[in-house]
Write a protein that holds these residues in place. Structure first.
Motif, PDB file in Angstrom:
ATOM      1  N   UNK A  46       2.169  -4.166 -15.282  1.00 26.49           N
ATOM      2  CA  UNK A  46       2.439  -3.248 -14.019  1.00 26.49           C
ATOM      3  C   UNK A  46       3.332  -2.092 -14.362  1.00 26.49           C
ATOM      4  N   UNK A  47       3.268  -1.039 -13.516  1.00 25.43           N
ATOM      5  CA  UNK A  47       3.963   0.018 -13.564  1.00 25.43           C
ATOM      6  C   UNK A  47       4.749   0.466 -12.495  1.00 25.43           C
ATOM      7  N   UNK A  48       6.193   0.713 -12.653  1.00 24.33           N
ATOM      8  CA  UNK A  48       6.924   1.116 -11.455  1.00 24.33           C
ATOM      9  C   UNK A  48       7.257   2.547 -11.667  1.00 24.33           C
ATOM     10  N   UNK A  49       6.916   3.257 -10.626  1.00 23.60           N
ATOM     11  CA  UNK A  49       7.247   4.854 -10.546  1.00 23.60           C
ATOM     12  C   UNK A  49       8.567   4.823  -9.607  1.00 23.60           C
ATOM     13  N   UNK A  50       9.503   4.969 -10.417  1.00 20.18           N
ATOM     14  CA  UNK A  50      10.732   5.036  -9.251  1.00 20.18           C
ATOM     15  C   UNK A  50      10.576   6.234  -8.060  1.00 20.18           C
ATOM     16  N   UNK A  51      10.986   5.773  -6.844  1.00 21.11           N
ATOM     17  CA  UNK A  51      10.794   6.535  -5.876  1.00 21.11           C
ATOM     18  C   UNK A  51       9.541   6.646  -5.127  1.00 21.11           C
ATOM     19  N   UNK A  52       8.447   6.012  -5.889  1.00 22.06           N
ATOM     20  CA  UNK A  52       7.118   6.281  -5.582  1.00 22.06           C
ATOM     21  C   UNK A  52       6.702   4.839  -5.066  1.00 22.06           C
ATOM     22  N   UNK A  53       6.552   3.817  -6.186  1.00 19.88           N
ATOM     23  CA  UNK A  53       6.089   2.439  -5.932  1.00 19.88           C
ATOM     24  C   UNK A  53       5.374   1.794  -7.221  1.00 19.88           C
ATOM     25  N   UNK A  54       4.882   0.790  -6.973  1.00 20.12           N
ATOM     26  CA  UNK A  54       4.663  -0.193  -8.202  1.00 20.12           C
ATOM     27  C   UNK A  54       3.078  -0.390  -7.991  1.00 20.12           C
ATOM     28  N   UNK A  55       2.585   0.103  -9.423  1.00 15.99           N
ATOM     29  CA  UNK A  55       1.007  -0.406  -9.436  1.00 15.99           C
ATOM     30  C   UNK A  55       0.869  -1.288 -10.138  1.00 15.99           C
ATOM     31  N   UNK A  80     -10.948  -8.475 -10.276  1.00 11.84           N
ATOM     32  CA  UNK A  80      -9.509  -7.982 -10.099  1.00 11.84           C
ATOM     33  C   UNK A  80      -9.393  -6.654  -9.580  1.00 11.84           C
ATOM     34  N   UNK A  81      -8.281  -6.619  -8.732  1.00  5.05           N
ATOM     35  CA  UNK A  81      -7.979  -5.644  -7.802  1.00  5.05           C
ATOM     36  C   UNK A  81      -6.887  -4.797  -8.058  1.00  5.05           C
ATOM     37  N   UNK A  82      -6.847  -3.404  -8.272  1.00  5.30           N
ATOM     38  CA  UNK A  82      -5.652  -2.818  -8.527  1.00  5.30           C
ATOM     39  C   UNK A  82      -4.927  -2.432  -7.073  1.00  5.30           C
ATOM     40  N   UNK A  83      -3.491  -2.580  -6.948  1.00  2.00           N
ATOM     41  CA  UNK A  83      -2.787  -2.643  -5.856  1.00  2.00           C
ATOM     42  C   UNK A  83      -1.728  -1.555  -6.219  1.00  2.00           C
ATOM     43  N   UNK A  84      -0.997  -1.238  -5.114  1.00  2.13           N
ATOM     44  CA  UNK A  84       0.259  -0.509  -5.054  1.00  2.13           C
ATOM     45  C   UNK A  84       0.989  -0.842  -3.868  1.00  2.13           C
ATOM     46  N   UNK A  85       2.234  -1.064  -4.202  1.00  2.00           N
ATOM     47  CA  UNK A  85       3.436  -1.322  -3.330  1.00  2.00           C
ATOM     48  C   UNK A  85       3.954  -0.181  -3.122  1.00  2.00           C
ATOM     49  N   UNK A  86       4.484   0.377  -2.131  1.00  2.00           N
ATOM     50  CA  UNK A  86       5.095   1.712  -1.746  1.00  2.00           C
ATOM     51  C   UNK A  86       6.541   1.442  -1.991  1.00  2.00           C
ATOM     52  N   UNK A  87       7.317   2.191  -2.427  1.00  2.00           N
ATOM     53  CA  UNK A  87       8.725   2.026  -2.487  1.00  2.00           C
ATOM     54  C   UNK A  87       9.475   2.284  -1.156  1.00  2.00           C
ATOM     55  N   UNK A  88      10.586   1.782  -1.032  1.00  2.00           N
ATOM     56  CA  UNK A  88      11.113   1.878   0.245  1.00  2.00           C
ATOM     57  C   UNK A  88      11.742   3.406   0.479  1.00  2.00           C
TER      58      UNK A  88
END
Length: 96
Positions: A46-55, A80-88
């Protein structure tokens, strides 16, 4: 009404302006970031982009699905499915 999404050319131009660099350098930087994210997520990380979200990548199990045109049911293989959680922080900046 929503506007059109930013294109890669527009993103590169904005990135070059922010970096005080030329467009070639900005394109190289953007391509490198994209390649790194792709490699990490494809490997199951997984990759976390600070201020953007986690892929990240999520595995979906084998399941039964239905063809809406014919009504026929069949088994769909696990995938498999790529997902993204948006940062608060991004959500808060958009909402107010």
């Amino acid at each position: 009404m929503a506007t059109k999404p930013m294109t890669k050319t527009q993103l590169v131009a904005a990135l070059a302006e922010k970096m005080d660099a030329d467009k070639k350098t900005a394109t190289t930087a953007l391509d490198a970031i994209t390649d790194l994210i792709t490699q990490e997520v494809a490997a199951g990380g997984a990759v976390t982009l600070p201020g953007v979200g986690k892929i990240y990548c999520r595995e979906r199990p084998e399941r039964m699905v239905r063809n809406p045109a014919t009504g026929e049911q069949f088994k769909k293989e696990a995938d498999k499915q790529v997902k993204m959680t948006i940062a608060k922080a991004l959500k808060d900046s958009v909402n107010g």
